[in-house]
Design an enzyme around this catalytic site. Structure first.
Site, PDB file in Angstrom:
ATOM      1  N   ASP A   1       0.865  -1.169   0.000  1.00 18.12           N
ATOM      2  CA  ASP A   1       0.000   0.000   0.000  1.00 18.12           C
ATOM      3  C   ASP A   1       0.915   1.235   0.000  1.00 18.12           C
ATOM      4  OD1 ASP A   1      -2.244   1.755   0.642  1.00 18.12           O
ATOM      5  OD2 ASP A   1      -1.391   1.808   2.652  1.00 18.12           O
TER       6      ASP A   1
ATOM      7  N   ASP B   1      -1.957  -0.535   5.877  1.00 16.65           N
ATOM      8  CA  ASP B   1      -2.179   0.075   7.182  1.00 16.65           C
ATOM      9  C   ASP B   1      -3.618   0.495   7.426  1.00 16.65           C
ATOM     10  OD1 ASP B   1      -2.009   2.135   5.223  1.00 16.65           O
ATOM     11  OD2 ASP B   1      -1.966   3.565   6.879  1.00 16.65           O
TER      12      ASP B   1
ATOM     13  N   ASP C   1      -7.321  -1.108   3.511  1.00 18.66           N
ATOM     14  CA  ASP C   1      -6.471  -2.254   3.183  1.00 18.66           C
ATOM     15  C   ASP C   1      -6.968  -3.541   3.823  1.00 18.66           C
ATOM     16  OD1 ASP C   1      -4.578  -0.683   1.773  1.00 18.66           O
ATOM     17  OD2 ASP C   1      -3.756  -0.015   3.695  1.00 18.66           O
TER      18      ASP C   1
HETATM   19  P1  ADP Z   1      -4.027   4.341   0.064  1.00 14.45           P
HETATM   20  O1  ADP Z   1      -4.524   3.137  -0.643  1.00 14.45           O
HETATM   21  O2  ADP Z   1      -2.885   4.961  -0.668  1.00 14.45           O
HETATM   22  O3  ADP Z   1      -3.681   4.060   1.484  1.00 14.45           O
HETATM   23  P2  ADP Z   1      -6.760   5.294   0.509  1.00 14.45           P
HETATM   24  O4  ADP Z   1      -7.406   4.161  -0.222  1.00 14.45           O
HETATM   25  O5  ADP Z   1      -6.911   5.328   1.970  1.00 14.45           O
HETATM   26  O6  ADP Z   1      -5.213   5.437   0.062  1.00 14.45           O
HETATM   27  O7  ADP Z   1      -7.355   6.612  -0.081  1.00 14.45           O
HETATM   28  C1  ADP Z   1      -7.518   6.783  -1.474  1.00 14.45           C
HETATM   29  C2  ADP Z   1      -7.962   8.180  -1.794  1.00 14.45           C
HETATM   30  O8  ADP Z   1      -9.279   8.386  -1.283  1.00 14.45           O
HETATM   31  C3  ADP Z   1      -7.094   9.242  -1.173  1.00 14.45           C
HETATM   32  O9  ADP Z   1      -6.018   9.581  -1.997  1.00 14.45           O
HETATM   33  C4  ADP Z   1      -8.075  10.389  -1.025  1.00 14.45           C
HETATM   34  O10 ADP Z   1      -8.179  11.104  -2.224  1.00 14.45           O
HETATM   35  C5  ADP Z   1      -9.392   9.695  -0.763  1.00 14.45           C
HETATM   36  N1  ADP Z   1      -9.705   9.606   0.676  1.00 14.45           N
HETATM   37  C6  ADP Z   1      -9.877   8.484   1.408  1.00 14.45           C
HETATM   38  N2  ADP Z   1     -10.180   8.777   2.683  1.00 14.45           N
HETATM   39  C7  ADP Z   1     -10.159  10.116   2.777  1.00 14.45           C
HETATM   40  C8  ADP Z   1     -10.389  11.056   3.836  1.00 14.45           C
HETATM   41  N3  ADP Z   1     -10.658  10.671   5.095  1.00 14.45           N
HETATM   42  N4  ADP Z   1     -10.282  12.358   3.548  1.00 14.45           N
HETATM   43  C9  ADP Z   1      -9.990  12.762   2.306  1.00 14.45           C
HETATM   44  N5  ADP Z   1      -9.775  11.955   1.287  1.00 14.45           N
HETATM   45  C10 ADP Z   1      -9.863  10.645   1.488  1.00 14.45           C
HETATM   46 MG    MG Z   2      -2.884   3.239   3.465  1.00 15.53          MG
END
Ligand code: ADP
Ligand code: MG
Length: 661
Positions: free
Chosen positions: A342, A545, A549
């Site tokens: 991730d 994390d 995920d």
């Molecule tokens: P990663 O897989 O890299 O850990 P996430 O899946 O958690 O990222 O998030 C993907 C996208 O969704 C982020 O880049 C953001 O644009 C949006 N996002 C998710 N949760 C939030 C939040 N709490 N506030 C703002 N944007 C969010």
């Molecule tokens: Mg993450």
């Protein structure tokens, strides 16, 4: 010995509810050791009398006592096991010794009992040592701490009563009582108990400290950040305990086979005795050979081959901050041949900073935009949410209360702030094909920020875009090296799976050396990505994390969660947890698991080789009973000790330095 082994697989000496145990179990505190010592002493007294030809009444009773002291416990346990229709190998050993005595080989039988009891005691000692090495971690946590009340008064309290938010004073040379963060002061802290790192680490305001580590020459004021029962050290101990109560598939298989094997062995022994007799062989040598067969063919060493290496590896990994939840996981982890990582919070530190605040509508100031965003994000656990809230705080903004908070993992959050419906999250997901003027404008802005490698979140009010925030996260210092190490270890290039925008993902992937990037994924799409890799024949390790995920962590062959920033859901779904967030421990844990699997195989080969050689010797030639006993018990002890090698610190270092050789 099978029965002692089953006990060693579930060490019963590891409970901590009682008074704080001693650091090291004294050998004679173990009943097995006391009985073995008694049997050995009796045997050594009787031996010279017997050899010098003294009358039987002088040595006979001593030998009889040797049989009783050395044999009663395994004999009794074996009889109990018979009630459950399990044939215990220990029982066969006792029967063999009694059989030897019955045909006048009193000395040989006593020797068998003594060696047998001694190796049983050695196993008990080894098991206790494994338990000690885990328990000593807990013992290192101090029992009291100096708490500072709000008006600055010092009070001495049991560490168990510390609560999150309490302030404790750590004086020079004291052990730190809880996991927390330094408020002020500066010192060097020896963290060897937790990290194994021999050099003290400099700590100052803002740094994290761990329960059980040793403060150097400075004084520190520390804010407690974790409940004592939840401290790193407490979690390590709890998980190692839980893990030690699980059984690896190999072990379960061996135990199943062992039952049939033992029965077959008894039948073979009876045949070896009866058949030659039918053909007129002499009773005594025939019985001796049959009994020697029964001893050397016993699978004691086979039974002891699997769990000690796996448990030792679990304890060792735990000491270095990798909590492996079960022996099953320890066996599986080494099988992986591809890794999916991730991005946010895993390859990056997970403490992102807001770098750009861009209102889209006239009349909305940067402060106004940030205030709205922070209010909506406040209840969220996501690292991006924390960044937004921190940015607002740093600018001294008042964050109003939000209601109706809801979050969609991988997309964003919604809430009502001051009567307005605020949505904040991934531009691609929020805009989702809408094509108004404002939307086009917002998409262009998002594109522009992403161009610079930023993670972009869009802010909408009542369904219309009002601004965007650019957020950047620092790469972990060890990210690139870890990607390289995992690639070398598995022979396959790691894959990036992220919910972030493709540009930010590509930007970061290039920095760490990943070429296979799958961006913009929703949680279930991460699962599909993992399934796809597995369908292509890979056994995939997912490292992640966030809440987003968790499904992928659960679906993968093995899942590892980053412990510190990690959401509870991710910790729950994962098979293992990196407690201190050191990404570099991931390849080390994989290598350690491989080493453990290797030792299991090595042990099985050693055990099988001894059994085969001794059985052939007995059947084809004349294997003296004492030699058979020594060979059999010797191989059992060798196998047991071989597994315990993985407890040593050097085993971890070697795993860490192993780059996929
Ligand atoms: P990663 O897989 O890299 O850990 P996430 O899946 O958690 O990222 O998030 C993907 C996208 O969704 C982020 O880049 C953001 O644009 C949006 N996002 C998710 N949760 C939030 C939040 N709490 N506030 C703002 N944007 C969010
Ligand atoms: Mg993450």
């Amino acid at each position: 010995m099978s029965s002692t082994l089953t006990r060693s697989a579930t060490p019963d000496g590891v409970r901590h509810d009682a008074a704080p145990p001693r650091r090291r179990t004294r050998i004679l505190a173990l009943p097995e050791a006391r009985w073995a010592a008694a049997a050995l002493a009796l045997f050594l007294t009787a031996l010279p009398l017997h050899l010098l030809g003294a009358p039987a009444w002088s040595w006979g009773p001593l030998f009889a006592l040797t049989y009783v002291t050395g044999g009663w416990e395994p004999g009794w346990a074996g009889l109990q096991a018979l009630k459950d229709k399990t044939l215990d190998v220990d029982l066969l050993m006792v029967v063999a010794a009694l059989g030897a005595a019955a045909i006048g080989q009193v000395l040989d039988g006593a020797l068998l009992i003594v060696i047998f009891a001694t190796s049983g005691a050695l196993e008990a000692i080894a098991t206790a040592r494994t338990a000690d090495s885990v328990r000593s971690l807990l013992d290192l946590a101090p029992t009291t701490a100096t708490r500072l009340t709000d008006d600055g008064v010092e009070e001495e309290v049991p560490t168990g009563q510390l609560r999150v938010g309490d302030t404790v004073l750590v004086r020079p040379g004291e052990r730190i009582g809880a996991d927390g963060r330094v408020l002020d002061g500066a010192s060097d802290v020896d963290q060897a108990t937790i990290t194994g790192e021999p050099l003290p680490v400099a700590k100052e305001a803002g740094d994290e400290v761990f329960a059980g580590t040793l403060n150097g020459t400075g004084a520190l004021r520390v804010e407690v950040e974790r409940d004592p029962s939840d401290s790193v050290i407490a979690r390590i101990v709890a998980m190692v305990e839980e893990a030690s109560e699980t059984k690896a598939p190999t072990q379960l298989f061996i135990e199943k086979v062992e039952q049939r094997y033992s029965l077959g062995m008894v039948v073979a022994t009876l045949a070896l005795f009866a058949v030659p007799l039918l053909f007129g062989a002499a009773v005594q040598p025939t019985l001796l050979r049959a009994m020697t067969f029964m001893i050397v063919a016993s699978p004691c060493a086979v039974v002891l081959a699997t769990m000690p290496p796996l448990l030792s590896a679990i304890a060792n990994a735990g000491r270095h901050g990798v909590l492996i939840k079960s022996a099953v996981v320890m066996e599986r982890l080494g099988q992986i041949d591809q890794v999916a990582l991730d991005k946010t919070g895993t390859l990056t530190e997970g403490t992102p900073q807001v770098t750009d605040v861009r209102p889209l509508t006239t009349g909305l100031s940067e402060e106004g935009l940030l205030t709205l965003a922070a209010a909506a994000e406040h209840p969220s656990e996501h690292p991006l949410a924390r960044a937004v809230v921190d940015a607002a705080r740093t600018r001294g903004l008042d964050i109003p209360l939000a209601t109706d908070f809801a979050s969609t993992p991988g997309t964003g959050v919604t809430a009502t702030v001051g009567g307005q419906a605020v949505a904040i999250g991934s531009p691609a997901r929020l805009l989702n094909g809408r094509d108004g003027r404002a939307e086009r404008h917002a998409a262009a802005l998002a594109e522009q920020l992403a161009e610079h490698g930023r993670t972009v979140v869009l802010v909408e009010v009542d369904g219309a875009p009002v601004g965007a925030l650019g957020i950047a996260d620092r790469l972990r210092t060890e990210a690139a090296a870890t990607v390289t190490a995992l690639g070398a270890l598995t022979g396959t290039a790691p894959v990036l799976i992220t919910g972030d925008n493709p540009r930010a993902a590509a930007h970061l992937a290039a920095e760490v050396g990943i070429t296979d990037v799958r961006a913009g994924l929703l949680p279930q799409e991460k699962v599909s990505a993992v399934r796809e890799l597995e369908a292509a024949g890979g056994r995939v390790l997912v490292v992640g994390d966030g809440v987003n995920d968790a499904p992928a962590l659960a679906a993968a062959h093995t899942g590892i969660a980053m412990g510190r920033a990690g959401s509870d859901l991710a910790l729950e779904a994962a098979d293992a947890v990196i407690v201190r967030d050191e990404l570099a421990t991931v390849p080390a844990a994989v290598a350690l698991s491989r080493r453990a699997r290797h030792l299991v195989v090595q042990n099985l080969v050693i055990a099988a080789a001894f059994i085969t050689a001794l059985v052939i010797w007995d059947l084809a030639g004349t294997l003296p009973l004492p030699l058979g006993v020594a060979g059999h018990e010797g191989s059992t002890v060798i196998v047991g000790l071989n597994g315990l090698r993985l407890l040593a610190d050097t085993a971890w270092k070697r795993a860490r330095d192993d780059n996929g050789r």
